[in-house]
Scaffold this motif. Structure first.
Motif, PDB file in Angstrom:
ATOM      1  N   ILE A 116      25.624 -38.978  -7.003  1.00 21.16           N
ATOM      2  CA  ILE A 116      26.155 -37.711  -6.570  1.00 21.16           C
ATOM      3  C   ILE A 116      25.341 -36.749  -6.676  1.00 21.16           C
ATOM      4  N   ILE A 117      24.065 -36.651  -7.314  1.00 21.80           N
ATOM      5  CA  ILE A 117      23.365 -35.672  -7.364  1.00 21.80           C
ATOM      6  C   ILE A 117      21.969 -36.286  -6.716  1.00 21.80           C
ATOM      7  N   PHE A 118      21.558 -35.727  -5.527  1.00 20.36           N
ATOM      8  CA  PHE A 118      20.575 -36.195  -4.791  1.00 20.36           C
ATOM      9  C   PHE A 118      19.685 -34.999  -4.138  1.00 20.36           C
ATOM     10  N   CYS A 119      18.316 -35.508  -3.629  1.00 17.16           N
ATOM     11  CA  CYS A 119      17.436 -34.599  -3.262  1.00 17.16           C
ATOM     12  C   CYS A 119      17.682 -34.460  -1.573  1.00 17.16           C
ATOM     13  N   ASP A 120      17.754 -33.218  -1.355  1.00 15.63           N
ATOM     14  CA  ASP A 120      18.060 -32.749   0.162  1.00 15.63           C
ATOM     15  C   ASP A 120      17.434 -31.438   0.479  1.00 15.63           C
ATOM     16  N   ASP A 121      16.071 -31.604   0.786  1.00 15.36           N
ATOM     17  CA  ASP A 121      15.511 -30.288   1.105  1.00 15.36           C
ATOM     18  C   ASP A 121      16.194 -29.671   2.315  1.00 15.36           C
ATOM     19  N   GLU A 122      16.521 -30.244   3.315  1.00 14.39           N
ATOM     20  CA  GLU A 122      17.189 -29.389   4.500  1.00 14.39           C
ATOM     21  C   GLU A 122      18.234 -28.894   4.006  1.00 14.39           C
ATOM     22  N   VAL A 123      19.186 -28.960   2.913  1.00 11.99           N
ATOM     23  CA  VAL A 123      20.174 -28.305   2.478  1.00 11.99           C
ATOM     24  C   VAL A 123      19.895 -26.711   2.088  1.00 11.99           C
ATOM     25  N   HIS A 124      18.360 -27.131   1.465  1.00 10.90           N
ATOM     26  CA  HIS A 124      17.874 -25.714   0.631  1.00 10.90           C
ATOM     27  C   HIS A 124      17.142 -24.865   1.857  1.00 10.90           C
ATOM     28  N   GLN A 125      16.826 -25.451   2.773  1.00  9.00           N
ATOM     29  CA  GLN A 125      15.964 -24.786   3.833  1.00  9.00           C
ATOM     30  C   GLN A 125      16.992 -23.586   4.465  1.00  9.00           C
ATOM     31  N   GLY A 126      16.516 -22.510   4.320  1.00  3.74           N
ATOM     32  CA  GLY A 126      17.452 -21.239   5.025  1.00  3.74           C
ATOM     33  C   GLY A 126      18.572 -20.850   4.146  1.00  3.74           C
ATOM     34  N   GLU A 127      18.776 -21.341   3.145  1.00  7.52           N
ATOM     35  CA  GLU A 127      20.000 -21.246   2.183  1.00  7.52           C
ATOM     36  C   GLU A 127      19.674 -19.917   1.429  1.00  7.52           C
ATOM     37  N   HIS A 128      20.338 -18.797   1.410  1.00  2.00           N
ATOM     38  CA  HIS A 128      20.090 -17.751   0.441  1.00  2.00           C
ATOM     39  C   HIS A 128      20.767 -17.568  -0.772  1.00  2.00           C
ATOM     40  N   THR A 129      21.786 -18.633  -1.072  1.00  2.00           N
ATOM     41  CA  THR A 129      22.569 -18.290  -2.099  1.00  2.00           C
ATOM     42  C   THR A 129      21.850 -18.520  -3.455  1.00  2.00           C
ATOM     43  N   LEU A 130      20.700 -19.443  -3.740  1.00  2.00           N
ATOM     44  CA  LEU A 130      19.997 -19.384  -4.687  1.00  2.00           C
ATOM     45  C   LEU A 130      18.611 -18.467  -4.782  1.00  2.00           C
ATOM     46  N   GLU A 131      18.198 -18.316  -3.614  1.00  2.00           N
ATOM     47  CA  GLU A 131      16.984 -17.599  -3.491  1.00  2.00           C
ATOM     48  C   GLU A 131      16.991 -16.237  -3.899  1.00  2.00           C
ATOM     49  N   VAL A 132      18.110 -15.561  -3.470  1.00  2.00           N
ATOM     50  CA  VAL A 132      18.154 -14.052  -3.739  1.00  2.00           C
ATOM     51  C   VAL A 132      18.425 -14.143  -5.263  1.00  2.00           C
ATOM     52  N   GLN A 133      18.665 -14.816  -6.295  1.00  2.00           N
ATOM     53  CA  GLN A 133      18.422 -14.854  -7.672  1.00  2.00           C
ATOM     54  C   GLN A 133      17.120 -14.766  -8.087  1.00  2.00           C
ATOM     55  N   LEU A 134      16.112 -15.384  -7.528  1.00  2.00           N
ATOM     56  CA  LEU A 134      14.918 -15.495  -8.198  1.00  2.00           C
ATOM     57  C   LEU A 134      14.235 -14.333  -8.541  1.00  2.00           C
ATOM     58  N   PRO A 135      14.006 -13.244  -7.583  1.00  2.00           N
ATOM     59  CA  PRO A 135      13.424 -12.176  -7.983  1.00  2.00           C
ATOM     60  C   PRO A 135      14.171 -11.248  -9.384  1.00  2.00           C
ATOM     61  N   PHE A 136      15.302 -11.435  -9.357  1.00  2.00           N
ATOM     62  CA  PHE A 136      16.042 -10.803 -10.774  1.00  2.00           C
ATOM     63  C   PHE A 136      15.431 -11.700 -11.858  1.00  2.00           C
ATOM     64  N   ILE A 137      15.677 -13.124 -11.781  1.00  2.00           N
ATOM     65  CA  ILE A 137      15.099 -13.912 -12.816  1.00  2.00           C
ATOM     66  C   ILE A 137      13.618 -13.577 -13.016  1.00  2.00           C
ATOM     67  N   GLN A 138      12.906 -13.418 -12.067  1.00  2.00           N
ATOM     68  CA  GLN A 138      11.401 -13.108 -12.500  1.00  2.00           C
ATOM     69  C   GLN A 138      11.331 -12.002 -13.536  1.00  2.00           C
ATOM     70  N   GLN A 139      12.146 -10.921 -13.113  1.00  2.00           N
ATOM     71  CA  GLN A 139      12.138  -9.649 -13.847  1.00  2.00           C
ATOM     72  C   GLN A 139      12.713  -9.697 -15.023  1.00  2.00           C
ATOM     73  N   ALA A 140      13.918 -10.337 -15.171  1.00  2.00           N
ATOM     74  CA  ALA A 140      14.514 -10.347 -16.468  1.00  2.00           C
ATOM     75  C   ALA A 140      13.897 -11.185 -17.596  1.00  2.00           C
ATOM     76  N   PHE A 141      13.188 -12.161 -17.517  1.00  2.00           N
ATOM     77  CA  PHE A 141      12.606 -13.034 -18.138  1.00  2.00           C
ATOM     78  C   PHE A 141      10.836 -13.023 -18.402  1.00  2.00           C
ATOM     79  N   ASP A 142      10.432 -12.953 -19.610  1.00  2.00           N
ATOM     80  CA  ASP A 142       8.948 -13.062 -19.906  1.00  2.00           C
ATOM     81  C   ASP A 142       8.467 -14.139 -19.344  1.00  2.00           C
ATOM     82  N   GLY A 143       9.336 -15.473 -19.523  1.00  2.00           N
ATOM     83  CA  GLY A 143       8.712 -16.857 -19.053  1.00  2.00           C
ATOM     84  C   GLY A 143       9.742 -17.603 -19.225  1.00  2.00           C
ATOM     85  N   PHE A 144       9.762 -18.860 -18.612  1.00  2.00           N
ATOM     86  CA  PHE A 144      10.796 -19.870 -18.850  1.00  2.00           C
ATOM     87  C   PHE A 144      10.098 -21.057 -18.249  1.00  2.00           C
ATOM     88  N   LYS A 145      10.387 -22.391 -18.665  1.00  2.00           N
ATOM     89  CA  LYS A 145       9.979 -23.693 -18.148  1.00  2.00           C
ATOM     90  C   LYS A 145      10.026 -24.007 -16.521  1.00  2.00           C
TER      91      LYS A 145
END
Length: 462
Positions: A116-145
């Motif tokens: 029920i958890i699977f890789c599907d790169d097409e689902v992620h292409q063009g999808e903004h729901t996760l992408e818009v969080q990334l700049p905030f994540i980069q600014q909020a944390f000094d580093g993460f794995k």
């Protein structure tokens, strides 16, 4: 392979310097709340920054200076319909600033554990729901794995399974970020009302309470309300993980698009920031609050006789995530009634209601009489939110109450019932199935089984 940025230049600036300055400005303008505990999850919006950036920043500001290992970034698809959760085979997500590394080790473990958890790169292409969080994540944390990006499908039947797969990763060193907007396209006055109710439902930390509220919202059909929670499957997955745990949901900030840019209040989208924190170690119901609540119950019984109550020292509403109340009444230490219900109604209201029901309307016993008041003692069980279990080994006798549901049949036993009778777990379940849910001795085997805990307060002598 890297996942290309899809909405840079539309949802947020494409220029790295402009993007960095904009995110910094949002974070600098957001207040930092010192009273929050350790943050385990964050619910934040995903619209264009000119609309939802300030609300998102309010959430991320609470994370500044904190350290996490892996960030589970979870949202729902805006374009694809599927079951389960789609992750990615990409090694990184590109942003205008720097790439964000994907934790492929955890992804491999998850995809190997269940289909029920699977890789599907097409689902992620063009999808903004996760992408818009990334700049905030980069600014909020000094580093993460790294991040574990998951886009949840729209089949509610899979969400509890997903939660069980993700729950082992619910540890203090990891962070869960849930991406969702709230009401879509009603007038602002309706959006504000619906968004408050939806956020309140989320903050009960009850999967089924939110699910039922969203279904009720859909059936009611408020003016031009397309959806009340576009990331509903992601939020429900979070609730399935946290339900029954010692966490507390905090509403941090709310705005809607009518407050921004064009100031159009006729058709808006709502945005909330909500933090999920470890519950601070403290007595959940203080001695003073216990005395008051027992007085509320006793006064309800006195009032039913037409007598005045005794409680004069009112306290502030008790700060606990109650999912219901049972009240037991005893005369000379013999049980004379025990009735309750699961509800997120105000605690005092529930106690008054169930005290009267237990004293006068439990069909197993004679109604309480005026002469018995002097020998009356009261026990109140304040119930924590229910949690669906996958294995009866999760049940701890004396700690967990059980709720069994099969179709329209259901029944419950409080935690103290099993402990007082020295039953085994199997006997506890079987007696509840037969005597309360009326589905037979082995009926629990094919039913949904939930656990909850009870905060017990009593005016019996020690």
């Amino acid at each position: 392979m890297k996942r290309k940025a899809a909405v840079a230049g539309s949802f947020y600036p494409e220029n790295p310097e402009q993007l960095k300055k904009q995110v910094e400005l949002f974070l600098n303008e957001a207040p930092k709340l010192e009273e929050l505990g350790h943050i385990r999850a964050l619910i934040v919006p995903h619209a264009g920054y000119v609309y939802s950036g300030s609300v998102a920043a309010f959430g991320y500001k609470q994370l500044c200076g904190k350290s996490y290992d892996t960030i589970f970034l979870i949202g729902a698809s805006h374009k694809a319909s599927f079951k389960g959760a789609a992750t990615t085979s990409c090694s990184a997500f590109e942003t205008p600033m720097v790439d964000v590394i994907v934790n492929q080790n955890i992804i491999n473990d998850l995809t190997n554990a269940s289909s029920i958890i699977f890789c599907d790169d097409e689902v992620h292409q063009g999808e903004h729901t996760l992408e818009v969080q990334l700049p905030f994540i980069q600014q909020a944390f000094d580093g993460f794995k790294g991040i574990v990006p998951l886009i949840i499908g729209n089949d509610e039947r899979e969400l509890q399974k997903l939660a069980r797969l993700l729950k082992p990763y619910w540890v203090p060193s990891n962070l869960f970020i849930i991406s969702t907007d709230f009401a879509h396209y009603p007038p602002s006055v309706i959006a504000e009302k619906e968004d408050k109710n939806t956020a309140d439902a989320i903050c009960t930390n009850s999967y089924h309470h939110l699910l039922n509220y969203l279904e009720q919202q859909r059936k009611t059909g408020a003016d031009n309300l397309l959806t009340g929670l576009c990331g509903w499957s992601a939020v429900l997955t979070l609730l399935a993980i946290t339900e029954g745990l010692s966490v507390k949901y905090h509403q941090l900030a709310y705005e809607h698009s009518g407050m921004k840019l064009y100031k159009d209040s006729s058709r808006v989208v709502g945005y909330h920031a909500i933090a999920v924190c470890d519950e601070k170690e403290k007595e959940k119901i203080s001695r003073h609050e216990s005395t008051y609540l027992l007085g509320v119950a006793r006064d309800a019984i006195l009032n039913h006789f037409g007598l005045p109550g005794d409680v004069t020292d009112k306290v502030q509403p008790v700060d606990t995530q109650s999912a219901g109340v049972f009240v037991s009444v005893y005369v000379n230490d013999e049980l004379r009634g025990c009735i309750g219900r699961f509800s997120h109604a105000p605690l005092e209201e529930l106690i008054r209601e169930q005290a009267v029901n237990a004293a006068f309307f439990d069909s197993r016993f004679e109604a309480l009489t005026l002469d018995e008041l002097t020998d009356l003692t009261i026990e109140i069980s304040v119930l924590t939110p229910m949690r669906l279990i996958g294995d009866i080994q999760e049940i701890e006798m004396g700690r967990h109450g059980i709720y069994i549901k099969k179709g329209g049949a259901h029944g419950t036993f409080l935690p103290q019932v099993g402990a007082r009778n020295n039953w085994t777990v199997e006997e506890y379940l079987s007696r509840c199935a037969r005597d309360k849910a009326h589905i037979g001795w082995d009926g629990w085997c094919e039913a949904e089984v939930y656990t909850y805990e009870a905060i017990i307060i009593s005016d019996k002598d020690d």
